[in-house]
Design an enzyme around this catalytic site. Structure first.
Site, mmCIF file in Angstrom:
data_model
loop_
_atom_site.group_PDB
_atom_site.id
_atom_site.type_symbol
_atom_site.label_atom_id
_atom_site.label_comp_id
_atom_site.label_asym_id
_atom_site.label_seq_id
_atom_site.Cartn_x
_atom_site.Cartn_y
_atom_site.Cartn_z
ATOM 1 N N HIS A 249 21.797 -3.017 -15.611
ATOM 2 C CA HIS A 249 20.640 -2.985 -15.149
ATOM 3 C C HIS A 249 20.571 -3.575 -13.849
ATOM 4 O O HIS A 249 21.448 -4.284 -13.603
ATOM 5 C CB HIS A 249 19.598 -3.810 -16.236
ATOM 6 C CG HIS A 249 19.485 -3.339 -17.369
ATOM 7 N ND1 HIS A 249 18.472 -3.658 -18.157
ATOM 8 C CD2 HIS A 249 20.031 -2.304 -17.915
ATOM 9 C CE1 HIS A 249 18.369 -3.010 -19.318
ATOM 10 N NE2 HIS A 249 19.382 -2.069 -19.197
ATOM 11 N N GLU B 209 19.090 -6.120 -12.378
ATOM 12 C CA GLU B 209 18.883 -7.494 -12.418
ATOM 13 C C GLU B 209 20.170 -8.047 -12.757
ATOM 14 O O GLU B 209 20.920 -9.097 -12.041
ATOM 15 C CB GLU B 209 17.929 -8.040 -13.635
ATOM 16 C CG GLU B 209 16.532 -7.600 -13.118
ATOM 17 C CD GLU B 209 16.067 -6.478 -14.026
ATOM 18 O OE1 GLU B 209 14.889 -6.606 -14.380
ATOM 19 O OE2 GLU B 209 16.813 -5.632 -14.195
ATOM 20 N N CYS C 270 13.807 -6.772 -19.145
ATOM 21 C CA CYS C 270 14.074 -6.798 -20.532
ATOM 22 C C CYS C 270 14.534 -7.751 -21.060
ATOM 23 O O CYS C 270 14.682 -8.886 -20.371
ATOM 24 C CB CYS C 270 14.953 -5.552 -20.837
ATOM 25 S SG CYS C 270 16.448 -5.760 -20.245
ATOM 26 N N CYS D 166 17.876 -8.936 -19.494
ATOM 27 C CA CYS D 166 17.769 -9.507 -18.229
ATOM 28 C C CYS D 166 17.017 -10.795 -18.189
ATOM 29 O O CYS D 166 17.457 -11.723 -17.368
ATOM 30 C CB CYS D 166 17.030 -8.299 -17.330
ATOM 31 S SG CYS D 166 18.068 -6.761 -17.017
#
Length: 136
Positions: free
Chosen positions: A29, A31, A59, A62
């Site tokens: 992801h 992040e 999410c 993260c």
């Protein structure tokens, strides 16, 4: 997935985008990629001066990583009712049980971020329909 993120810490500015599909890595992801790069460049896992700007509400994975990295602030545009961890689906970023508090700002450019995501998924559905039912 059109999720982008920027981390700012002093003079350090790092940009990343979601690369789950490209890397075939469920943790890639935006992040997560930012945090890894920032920790490597700063040679420290504590990113207590960092602000992370991201297209969509982080999410659970993260959010946990942002807390573990001791990020100072998170700013995100669109909420994620199916998987967001800032109160939409889960409440990780602001949990009183956490060992670190992150300043969270939600909503800047929310309309633009949400529309970008809607356009992406509309196009993806159209591509999938075309693959399933090819035009003659």
């Amino acid at each position: 997935m059109p999720i982008g993120a920027v981390l700012v810490s002093g003079d350090l500015v790092i940009e990343a985008k979601n690369e789950k599909e490209a890397r075939r890595d469920p943790t890639a992801h935006a992040e997560m990629l930012l945090l890894r790069e920032a920790a490597a460049r700063l040679r420290a896992w504590r990113l207590s001066d960092a602000t992370v700007y991201v297209t969509k509400e982080p999410c659970v994975m993260c959010a946990g990583a942002l807390i573990a990295a001791r990020v100072k602030r998170v700013v995100y545009g669109a909420r994620d009712p199916k998987g967001g961890a800032d109160g939409s689906a889960f409440d990780v970023l602001r949990s009183p049980k956490s060992n670190h508090r992150i300043e969270v700002t939600s909503g800047p450019l929310e309309g633009e971020a949400a529309e970008q995501l809607r356009r992406f998924f509309r196009a993806k559905r159209a591509d999938e329909e075309e693959t399933i039912l090819p035009s003659s």
